[in-house]
Design a protein around this motif. Structure first.
Motif, PDB file in Angstrom:
ATOM      1  N   ARG A  47       3.811 -27.969  -6.193  1.00 22.54           N
ATOM      2  CA  ARG A  47       2.939 -28.916  -5.245  1.00 22.54           C
ATOM      3  C   ARG A  47       3.770 -29.486  -4.301  1.00 22.54           C
ATOM      4  O   ARG A  47       3.359 -29.619  -3.159  1.00 22.54           O
ATOM      5  CB  ARG A  47       2.231 -29.854  -6.103  1.00 22.54           C
ATOM      6  CG  ARG A  47       1.330 -31.150  -5.279  1.00 22.54           C
ATOM      7  CD  ARG A  47      -0.018 -30.163  -4.753  1.00 22.54           C
ATOM      8  NE  ARG A  47      -0.567 -31.063  -3.878  1.00 22.54           N
ATOM      9  CZ  ARG A  47      -0.292 -31.394  -2.597  1.00 22.54           C
ATOM     10  NH1 ARG A  47       0.580 -30.455  -1.837  1.00 22.54           N
ATOM     11  NH2 ARG A  47      -1.034 -31.980  -1.845  1.00 22.54           N
ATOM     12  N   VAL A  48       5.244 -29.935  -4.415  1.00 26.22           N
ATOM     13  CA  VAL A  48       5.918 -30.521  -3.674  1.00 26.22           C
ATOM     14  C   VAL A  48       6.351 -29.441  -2.730  1.00 26.22           C
ATOM     15  O   VAL A  48       6.444 -29.903  -1.192  1.00 26.22           O
ATOM     16  CB  VAL A  48       7.322 -31.050  -4.279  1.00 26.22           C
ATOM     17  CG1 VAL A  48       8.178 -31.419  -3.449  1.00 26.22           C
ATOM     18  CG2 VAL A  48       6.826 -32.358  -5.233  1.00 26.22           C
ATOM     19  N   SER A  49       6.630 -28.281  -2.937  1.00 30.26           N
ATOM     20  CA  SER A  49       6.823 -27.143  -1.882  1.00 30.26           C
ATOM     21  C   SER A  49       5.628 -27.061  -0.961  1.00 30.26           C
ATOM     22  O   SER A  49       5.968 -27.062   0.272  1.00 30.26           O
ATOM     23  CB  SER A  49       6.891 -25.863  -2.738  1.00 30.26           C
ATOM     24  OG  SER A  49       8.136 -25.335  -2.731  1.00 30.26           O
ATOM     25  N   VAL A  50       4.465 -27.112  -1.366  1.00 25.27           N
ATOM     26  CA  VAL A  50       3.235 -27.155  -0.524  1.00 25.27           C
ATOM     27  C   VAL A  50       3.253 -27.995   0.522  1.00 25.27           C
ATOM     28  O   VAL A  50       3.041 -28.100   1.715  1.00 25.27           O
ATOM     29  CB  VAL A  50       1.684 -26.842  -1.319  1.00 25.27           C
ATOM     30  CG1 VAL A  50       0.753 -27.107  -0.162  1.00 25.27           C
ATOM     31  CG2 VAL A  50       1.761 -25.403  -1.854  1.00 25.27           C
ATOM     32  N   MET A  52       5.664 -30.011   1.429  1.00 29.13           N
ATOM     33  CA  MET A  52       6.821 -29.722   2.421  1.00 29.13           C
ATOM     34  C   MET A  52       6.855 -28.989   3.560  1.00 29.13           C
ATOM     35  O   MET A  52       7.411 -28.974   4.605  1.00 29.13           O
ATOM     36  CB  MET A  52       8.151 -29.627   1.454  1.00 29.13           C
ATOM     37  CG  MET A  52       8.656 -30.776   0.744  1.00 29.13           C
ATOM     38  SD  MET A  52       8.970 -32.390   1.644  1.00 29.13           S
ATOM     39  CE  MET A  52      10.218 -31.766   2.745  1.00 29.13           C
ATOM     40  N   ASP A  53       6.172 -27.716   3.125  1.00 34.67           N
ATOM     41  CA  ASP A  53       6.047 -26.784   4.320  1.00 34.67           C
ATOM     42  C   ASP A  53       4.997 -27.284   5.407  1.00 34.67           C
ATOM     43  O   ASP A  53       5.374 -27.182   6.453  1.00 34.67           O
ATOM     44  CB  ASP A  53       5.316 -25.461   3.593  1.00 34.67           C
ATOM     45  CG  ASP A  53       6.147 -24.652   2.691  1.00 34.67           C
ATOM     46  OD1 ASP A  53       7.349 -24.671   2.781  1.00 34.67           O
ATOM     47  OD2 ASP A  53       5.479 -23.864   1.731  1.00 34.67           O
ATOM     48  N   ASP A  54       4.264 -28.093   4.886  1.00 32.06           N
ATOM     49  CA  ASP A  54       3.170 -28.661   6.106  1.00 32.06           C
ATOM     50  C   ASP A  54       4.168 -29.775   6.708  1.00 32.06           C
ATOM     51  O   ASP A  54       4.053 -30.105   8.069  1.00 32.06           O
ATOM     52  CB  ASP A  54       2.163 -29.378   5.330  1.00 32.06           C
ATOM     53  CG  ASP A  54       0.906 -28.321   4.972  1.00 32.06           C
ATOM     54  OD1 ASP A  54       1.165 -27.223   5.364  1.00 32.06           O
ATOM     55  OD2 ASP A  54       0.458 -28.553   3.975  1.00 32.06           O
ATOM     56  N   TYR A  55       4.930 -30.449   5.881  1.00 30.68           N
ATOM     57  CA  TYR A  55       5.612 -31.603   6.356  1.00 30.68           C
ATOM     58  C   TYR A  55       6.635 -31.091   7.409  1.00 30.68           C
ATOM     59  O   TYR A  55       7.024 -31.712   8.652  1.00 30.68           O
ATOM     60  CB  TYR A  55       6.493 -32.504   5.148  1.00 30.68           C
ATOM     61  CG  TYR A  55       6.959 -33.565   5.602  1.00 30.68           C
ATOM     62  CD1 TYR A  55       6.378 -34.607   6.456  1.00 30.68           C
ATOM     63  CD2 TYR A  55       8.682 -33.598   5.716  1.00 30.68           C
ATOM     64  CE1 TYR A  55       7.228 -35.885   6.542  1.00 30.68           C
ATOM     65  CE2 TYR A  55       9.261 -34.702   5.997  1.00 30.68           C
ATOM     66  CZ  TYR A  55       8.645 -35.743   6.344  1.00 30.68           C
ATOM     67  OH  TYR A  55       9.364 -36.995   6.797  1.00 30.68           O
ATOM     68  N   ALA A  91       0.003 -35.201  -3.044  1.00 34.71           N
ATOM     69  CA  ALA A  91       1.514 -35.392  -2.929  1.00 34.71           C
ATOM     70  C   ALA A  91       1.472 -36.431  -1.298  1.00 34.71           C
ATOM     71  O   ALA A  91       0.715 -35.999  -0.592  1.00 34.71           O
ATOM     72  CB  ALA A  91       2.301 -34.148  -2.860  1.00 34.71           C
ATOM     73  N   GLU A  92       2.331 -37.035  -1.361  1.00 34.33           N
ATOM     74  CA  GLU A  92       2.601 -37.876  -0.019  1.00 34.33           C
ATOM     75  C   GLU A  92       3.944 -38.370   0.039  1.00 34.33           C
ATOM     76  O   GLU A  92       4.591 -38.647  -1.029  1.00 34.33           O
ATOM     77  CB  GLU A  92       1.438 -39.140   0.055  1.00 34.33           C
ATOM     78  CG  GLU A  92       1.639 -40.196  -1.375  1.00 34.33           C
ATOM     79  CD  GLU A  92       0.942 -41.217  -1.201  1.00 34.33           C
ATOM     80  OE1 GLU A  92       0.094 -41.279  -0.241  1.00 34.33           O
ATOM     81  OE2 GLU A  92       0.796 -41.947  -2.317  1.00 34.33           O
ATOM     82  N   LEU A  93       4.297 -38.596   1.243  1.00 36.64           N
ATOM     83  CA  LEU A  93       5.541 -39.118   1.535  1.00 36.64           C
ATOM     84  C   LEU A  93       5.696 -40.540   1.025  1.00 36.64           C
ATOM     85  O   LEU A  93       4.838 -41.333   1.401  1.00 36.64           O
ATOM     86  CB  LEU A  93       6.033 -39.083   2.998  1.00 36.64           C
ATOM     87  CG  LEU A  93       7.347 -39.733   3.333  1.00 36.64           C
ATOM     88  CD1 LEU A  93       8.431 -38.765   2.841  1.00 36.64           C
ATOM     89  CD2 LEU A  93       7.572 -39.761   5.075  1.00 36.64           C
ATOM     90  N   ARG A 105       5.664 -38.604  -3.359  1.00 34.28           N
ATOM     91  CA  ARG A 105       5.183 -39.175  -4.607  1.00 34.28           C
ATOM     92  C   ARG A 105       3.992 -38.031  -4.948  1.00 34.28           C
ATOM     93  O   ARG A 105       2.917 -37.612  -4.266  1.00 34.28           O
ATOM     94  CB  ARG A 105       4.521 -40.367  -4.299  1.00 34.28           C
ATOM     95  CG  ARG A 105       3.743 -41.094  -5.278  1.00 34.28           C
ATOM     96  CD  ARG A 105       3.112 -42.373  -4.818  1.00 34.28           C
ATOM     97  NE  ARG A 105       2.198 -43.162  -6.097  1.00 34.28           N
ATOM     98  CZ  ARG A 105       0.841 -43.018  -6.345  1.00 34.28           C
ATOM     99  NH1 ARG A 105       0.208 -42.342  -5.273  1.00 34.28           N
ATOM    100  NH2 ARG A 105       0.454 -43.791  -7.181  1.00 34.28           N
ATOM    101  N   VAL A 106       4.028 -37.564  -6.180  1.00 30.01           N
ATOM    102  CA  VAL A 106       2.968 -36.775  -6.881  1.00 30.01           C
ATOM    103  C   VAL A 106       2.221 -37.322  -7.894  1.00 30.01           C
ATOM    104  O   VAL A 106       2.806 -37.911  -8.657  1.00 30.01           O
ATOM    105  CB  VAL A 106       3.745 -35.298  -7.518  1.00 30.01           C
ATOM    106  CG1 VAL A 106       2.663 -34.395  -7.929  1.00 30.01           C
ATOM    107  CG2 VAL A 106       4.440 -34.886  -6.765  1.00 30.01           C
TER     108      VAL A 106
END
Length: 251
Positions: A47-50, A52-55, A91-93, A105-106
């Motif tokens: 979930r973090v990977s998804v 981060m790809d958008d981020y 997930a959010e920064l 934050r997940v």
């Protein structure tokens, strides 16, 4: 005496039945766990990977196309197990900074409400101004001592320059060694007026411009406000340096 073997056989059958139900119940737990399993480290990392790809796409838009971005998600304990979430994980920064070490934050905001923070290291590379030769304190910077070089700005402490034009003509406040990133704290506007130098003072009032001579009572860099003594009235006034030997009085 014949009843004893029969009793032992009956007890043996009962024991086998008990063992059967015990084994069935133990095997049944993993099957139930797989159907309604806990959320583990791999799912959270995915979930973090998804996210981060958008981020990374957003960062590239903010910093311009001439950047290269890499990230590394911190290791998560493989024994990690969070409660099931009936909805997709959010997930959010959750950091003040947007590059370097950040926290994601997940969370699950449904009935099994929980959240955790995953550290991520974000490296952002872009061309910035660096030196290729030593620069002495007080020297004016020229293109001969500078070059644009791709650097990891997430590791920099200070404000850098992304354009050569913003640096050339500036003056070094301190000695700068070769192969160093040029920061704003290293530079100051060029010295245009020296203490004791005769200067021309200009004052504007409406459409009228008055020019008189004076003496600078301190060194002055471009745009800096300095004290100047009027040669005629001997009055000391504050004026802003506008050019070599030129100051402007605000009326």
């Amino acid at each position: 005496m014949e009843k004893q073997p029969q009793l032992e056989q009956a007890q043996g059958k009962i024991m086998k039945v008990r063992i059967f139900f015990l084994v069935f119940s133990v095997l049944g737990c993993p099957l139930s766990s797989m159907a309604y399993g806990n959320i583990g480290a791999e799912q959270i990392k995915a979930r973090v990977s998804v996210f981060m790809d958008d981020y990374v796409v957003k960062l590239a838009d903010d910093y311009g196309n001439n950047v290269r971005i890499e990230y590394a998600i911190s290791h998560l304990d493989t024994r990690l197990a969070m409660k099931d979430c009936p909805q997709p994980l959010e997930a959010e920064l959750n950091s003040r900074n947007n590059i370097g070490r950040i926290n994601i934050r997940v969370s699950c905001n449904e009935e099994n409400n929980w959240s955790l923070y995953v550290p991520v290291d974000v490296d952002l590379f872009r061309p910035i101004v660096t030196t290729i030769a030593p620069i002495a304190k007080g020297d004016e910077l020229t293109r001969n001592e500078l070059e644009m070089r791709e650097m990891n700005i997430s590791q920099l402490n200070g404000v850098y320059f992304s354009a050569m034009e913003a640096v050339t003509g500036m003056q070094a406040k301190r000695s700068i060694r070769a192969d160093k990133v040029v920061l704003t704290n290293d530079l100051e506007p060029p010295l245009l007026i020296k203490k004791g130098e005769q200067v021309q003072m200009s004052a504007r009032s409406g459409g009228l411009v008055v020019k008189i001579t004076g003496v600078a009572l301190m060194d002055g860099h471009k745009g800096q406000q300095i004290s100047v003594r009027n040669n005629q009235s001997k009055r000391v006034v504050e004026a802003r340096v506008s050019g070599p030997g030129q100051v402007v009085i605000q009326l």
